[in-house]
Motif scaffolding. Structure first.
Motif, PDB file in Angstrom:
ATOM      1  N   MET A  20       0.850  -1.166   0.000  1.00 59.49           N
ATOM      2  CA  MET A  20       0.000   0.000   0.000  1.00 59.49           C
ATOM      3  C   MET A  20       0.900   1.236   0.000  1.00 59.49           C
ATOM      4  SD  MET A  20      -3.335   1.026   2.268  1.00 59.49           S
ATOM      5  CE  MET A  20      -3.086  -0.275   3.391  1.00 59.49           C
ATOM      6  N   PRO A  21       0.540   2.236  -0.772  1.00 62.57           N
ATOM      7  CA  PRO A  21       1.383   3.424  -0.864  1.00 62.57           C
ATOM      8  C   PRO A  21       1.333   4.252   0.420  1.00 62.57           C
ATOM      9  CG  PRO A  21      -0.628   3.756  -2.087  1.00 62.57           C
ATOM     10  CD  PRO A  21      -0.629   2.318  -1.622  1.00 62.57           C
ATOM     11  N   VAL A  22       2.380   5.001   0.643  1.00 67.61           N
ATOM     12  CA  VAL A  22       2.466   5.905   1.788  1.00 67.61           C
ATOM     13  C   VAL A  22       1.830   7.232   1.378  1.00 67.61           C
ATOM     14  CG1 VAL A  22       4.076   7.084   3.343  1.00 67.61           C
ATOM     15  CG2 VAL A  22       4.564   4.762   2.557  1.00 67.61           C
ATOM     16  N   LEU A  23       1.021   7.788   2.254  1.00 67.95           N
ATOM     17  CA  LEU A  23       0.284   9.014   1.950  1.00 67.95           C
ATOM     18  C   LEU A  23       1.206  10.138   1.493  1.00 67.95           C
ATOM     19  CD1 LEU A  23      -2.389  10.563   1.878  1.00 67.95           C
ATOM     20  CD2 LEU A  23      -2.029  11.101   4.296  1.00 67.95           C
ATOM     21  N   ARG A  24       2.317  10.339   2.197  1.00 67.11           N
ATOM     22  CA  ARG A  24       3.205  11.452   1.843  1.00 67.11           C
ATOM     23  C   ARG A  24       3.777  11.278   0.434  1.00 67.11           C
ATOM     24  NH1 ARG A  24       6.557   8.663   5.558  1.00 67.11           N
ATOM     25  NH2 ARG A  24       8.391   7.854   4.493  1.00 67.11           N
ATOM     26  N   GLU A  25       3.973  10.029  -0.003  1.00 71.14           N
ATOM     27  CA  GLU A  25       4.482   9.783  -1.355  1.00 71.14           C
ATOM     28  C   GLU A  25       3.431  10.137  -2.410  1.00 71.14           C
ATOM     29  OE1 GLU A  25       5.632   5.686  -1.179  1.00 71.14           O
ATOM     30  OE2 GLU A  25       7.499   6.135  -0.119  1.00 71.14           O
ATOM     31  N   VAL A  26       2.185   9.803  -2.144  1.00 76.60           N
ATOM     32  CA  VAL A  26       1.111  10.110  -3.095  1.00 76.60           C
ATOM     33  C   VAL A  26       0.876  11.615  -3.162  1.00 76.60           C
ATOM     34  CG1 VAL A  26      -1.317   9.689  -3.683  1.00 76.60           C
ATOM     35  CG2 VAL A  26       0.055   7.841  -2.721  1.00 76.60           C
ATOM     36  N   VAL A  27       0.893  12.282  -2.009  1.00 77.78           N
ATOM     37  CA  VAL A  27       0.733  13.743  -1.982  1.00 77.78           C
ATOM     38  C   VAL A  27       1.874  14.394  -2.755  1.00 77.78           C
ATOM     39  CG1 VAL A  27       0.800  15.791  -0.491  1.00 77.78           C
ATOM     40  CG2 VAL A  27      -0.602  13.828   0.151  1.00 77.78           C
ATOM     41  N   GLY A  28       3.094  13.973  -2.490  1.00 80.14           N
ATOM     42  CA  GLY A  28       4.250  14.542  -3.181  1.00 80.14           C
ATOM     43  C   GLY A  28       4.195  14.328  -4.677  1.00 80.14           C
ATOM     44  N   SER A  29       3.801  13.137  -5.081  1.00 80.33           N
ATOM     45  CA  SER A  29       3.691  12.831  -6.506  1.00 80.33           C
ATOM     46  C   SER A  29       2.629  13.703  -7.177  1.00 80.33           C
ATOM     47  CB  SER A  29       3.354  11.350  -6.674  1.00 80.33           C
ATOM     48  OG  SER A  29       3.209  11.023  -8.016  1.00 80.33           O
ATOM     49  N   SER A  30       1.524  13.917  -6.502  1.00 82.28           N
ATOM     50  CA  SER A  30       0.458  14.764  -7.048  1.00 82.28           C
ATOM     51  C   SER A  30       0.903  16.216  -7.160  1.00 82.28           C
ATOM     52  CB  SER A  30      -0.801  14.664  -6.181  1.00 82.28           C
ATOM     53  OG  SER A  30      -1.337  13.357  -6.249  1.00 82.28           O
ATOM     54  N   LEU A  31       1.639  16.701  -6.146  1.00 79.37           N
ATOM     55  CA  LEU A  31       2.153  18.068  -6.208  1.00 79.37           C
ATOM     56  C   LEU A  31       3.148  18.222  -7.359  1.00 79.37           C
ATOM     57  CD1 LEU A  31       2.661  18.847  -2.409  1.00 79.37           C
ATOM     58  CD2 LEU A  31       1.001  19.923  -3.960  1.00 79.37           C
ATOM     59  N   ARG A  32       4.026  17.249  -7.492  1.00 76.47           N
ATOM     60  CA  ARG A  32       5.009  17.306  -8.581  1.00 76.47           C
ATOM     61  C   ARG A  32       4.307  17.290  -9.940  1.00 76.47           C
ATOM     62  NH1 ARG A  32      10.407  13.898  -8.675  1.00 76.47           N
ATOM     63  NH2 ARG A  32      10.931  15.683  -7.388  1.00 76.47           N
ATOM     64  N   ALA A  33       3.290  16.437 -10.081  1.00 71.26           N
ATOM     65  CA  ALA A  33       2.555  16.357 -11.352  1.00 71.26           C
ATOM     66  C   ALA A  33       1.895  17.700 -11.669  1.00 71.26           C
ATOM     67  CB  ALA A  33       1.515  15.243 -11.285  1.00 71.26           C
ATOM     68  N   ALA A  34       1.321  18.345 -10.657  1.00 68.53           N
ATOM     69  CA  ALA A  34       0.689  19.657 -10.871  1.00 68.53           C
ATOM     70  C   ALA A  34       1.725  20.683 -11.318  1.00 68.53           C
ATOM     71  CB  ALA A  34      -0.006  20.128  -9.595  1.00 68.53           C
ATOM     72  N   ARG A  35       2.886  20.668 -10.670  1.00 63.24           N
ATOM     73  CA  ARG A  35       3.954  21.602 -11.039  1.00 63.24           C
ATOM     74  C   ARG A  35       4.448  21.334 -12.459  1.00 63.24           C
ATOM     75  NH1 ARG A  35       9.287  21.272 -11.062  1.00 63.24           N
ATOM     76  NH2 ARG A  35       9.406  19.356  -9.826  1.00 63.24           N
ATOM     77  N   MET A  36       4.622  20.070 -12.800  1.00 67.74           N
ATOM     78  CA  MET A  36       5.116  19.714 -14.135  1.00 67.74           C
ATOM     79  C   MET A  36       4.102  20.078 -15.222  1.00 67.74           C
ATOM     80  SD  MET A  36       8.088  18.616 -13.486  1.00 67.74           S
ATOM     81  CE  MET A  36       8.730  17.660 -14.810  1.00 67.74           C
ATOM     82  N   ARG A  37       2.806  19.904 -14.938  1.00 70.31           N
ATOM     83  CA  ARG A  37       1.767  20.282 -15.911  1.00 70.31           C
ATOM     84  C   ARG A  37       1.853  21.771 -16.244  1.00 70.31           C
ATOM     85  NH1 ARG A  37      -1.522  16.556 -12.926  1.00 70.31           N
ATOM     86  NH2 ARG A  37      -2.288  18.241 -11.615  1.00 70.31           N
ATOM     87  N   GLN A  38       2.285  22.551 -15.263  1.00 72.91           N
ATOM     88  CA  GLN A  38       2.409  23.993 -15.454  1.00 72.91           C
ATOM     89  C   GLN A  38       3.784  24.386 -16.000  1.00 72.91           C
ATOM     90  OE1 GLN A  38       1.438  25.978 -11.758  1.00 72.91           O
ATOM     91  NE2 GLN A  38      -0.461  24.788 -11.522  1.00 72.91           N
ATOM     92  N   ALA A  39       4.638  23.412 -16.208  1.00 74.72           N
ATOM     93  CA  ALA A  39       6.008  23.645 -16.708  1.00 74.72           C
ATOM     94  C   ALA A  39       6.748  24.656 -15.829  1.00 74.72           C
ATOM     95  CB  ALA A  39       5.979  24.092 -18.163  1.00 74.72           C
ATOM     96  N   ARG A  40       6.579  24.492 -14.505  1.00 73.93           N
ATOM     97  CA  ARG A  40       7.245  25.393 -13.561  1.00 73.93           C
ATOM     98  C   ARG A  40       8.384  24.660 -12.869  1.00 73.93           C
ATOM     99  NH1 ARG A  40       2.907  28.217  -9.960  1.00 73.93           N
ATOM    100  NH2 ARG A  40       4.730  29.411  -9.334  1.00 73.93           N
ATOM    101  N   THR A  41       9.349  25.405 -12.429  1.00 76.22           N
ATOM    102  CA  THR A  41      10.492  24.820 -11.741  1.00 76.22           C
ATOM    103  C   THR A  41      10.235  24.765 -10.237  1.00 76.22           C
ATOM    104  OG1 THR A  41      11.604  26.924 -11.380  1.00 76.22           O
ATOM    105  CG2 THR A  41      12.071  25.786 -13.481  1.00 76.22           C
TER     106      THR A  41
ATOM    107  N   SER B 176      -8.613  21.077  -2.034  1.00 76.77           N
ATOM    108  CA  SER B 176      -9.598  19.992  -2.163  1.00 76.77           C
ATOM    109  C   SER B 176      -9.359  19.185  -3.446  1.00 76.77           C
ATOM    110  CB  SER B 176     -11.023  20.533  -2.136  1.00 76.77           C
ATOM    111  OG  SER B 176     -11.212  21.469  -3.178  1.00 76.77           O
ATOM    112  N   ASP B 177      -8.920  19.847  -4.515  1.00 79.71           N
ATOM    113  CA  ASP B 177      -8.602  19.133  -5.755  1.00 79.71           C
ATOM    114  C   ASP B 177      -7.380  18.234  -5.572  1.00 79.71           C
ATOM    115  OD1 ASP B 177     -10.748  20.290  -7.076  1.00 79.71           O
ATOM    116  OD2 ASP B 177      -9.532  21.894  -7.956  1.00 79.71           O
ATOM    117  N   LEU B 178      -6.390  18.724  -4.839  1.00 76.74           N
ATOM    118  CA  LEU B 178      -5.218  17.896  -4.537  1.00 76.74           C
ATOM    119  C   LEU B 178      -5.645  16.663  -3.766  1.00 76.74           C
ATOM    120  CD1 LEU B 178      -2.081  17.472  -4.329  1.00 76.74           C
ATOM    121  CD2 LEU B 178      -2.271  18.629  -2.107  1.00 76.74           C
ATOM    122  N   PHE B 179      -6.466  16.866  -2.726  1.00 81.41           N
ATOM    123  CA  PHE B 179      -6.912  15.731  -1.924  1.00 81.41           C
ATOM    124  C   PHE B 179      -7.784  14.766  -2.725  1.00 81.41           C
ATOM    125  CE2 PHE B 179      -6.329  18.321   2.195  1.00 81.41           C
ATOM    126  CZ  PHE B 179      -5.033  17.859   2.340  1.00 81.41           C
TER     127      PHE B 179
END
Length: 117
Positions: A1-22, A64-67
């Motif tokens: 089962m995945p660790v919550l902090r890993e899923v949150v981090g992955s989602s944040l990174r994906a959001a940042r990458m979608r925006q092409a931000r550093t 709420s969208d992140l969650f």
């Protein structure tokens, strides 16, 4: 089962990458150190609710969208894990007893007679 902090981090990174931000841009906007934001995205650090809110504001993403995204990912991972556990469970043995298969191990134990003293 995945660790919550890993899923949150992955989602944040994906959001940042979608925006092409550093990382530097987002860390500056969120007022968090670049190294700490990197650790959060990699799932190595657990972000507080205040810090998550600041990062979401910097990314212009609703908390709420992140969650919701995290919840969907966790649900999918849990279902996959459950399916894997079901596949790994050995088949149930056939009933035992007279005419139904091998006798229980206890019945095959030879008992010694007791001797009165």
């Amino acid at each position: 089962m995945p660790v919550l902090r890993e899923v949150v981090g992955s989602s944040l990174r994906a959001a940042r990458m979608r925006q092409a931000r550093t990382l530097r841009e987002v860390s500056s906007s969120a007022r968090v150190s670049l190294g700490y934001l990197s650790e959060i995205e990699r799932g190595q650090k657990e972000a507080s609710s205040e810090l998550l809110a600041a990062i979401c504001r910097a990314l212009d993403v609703e908390l709420s969208d992140l969650f919701a995204e995290v919840s969907q990912t966790l649900r999918r991972e849990e279902k996959l894990a459950a399916a894997g556990r079901l596949a790994a469970v050995p088949a149930v043995a056939a009933p035992v007893g007279p005419g139904r298969g091998p006798a229980p191990a206890e019945a095959s134990v030879r008992r010694l007679p007791t001797v009165a003293a």
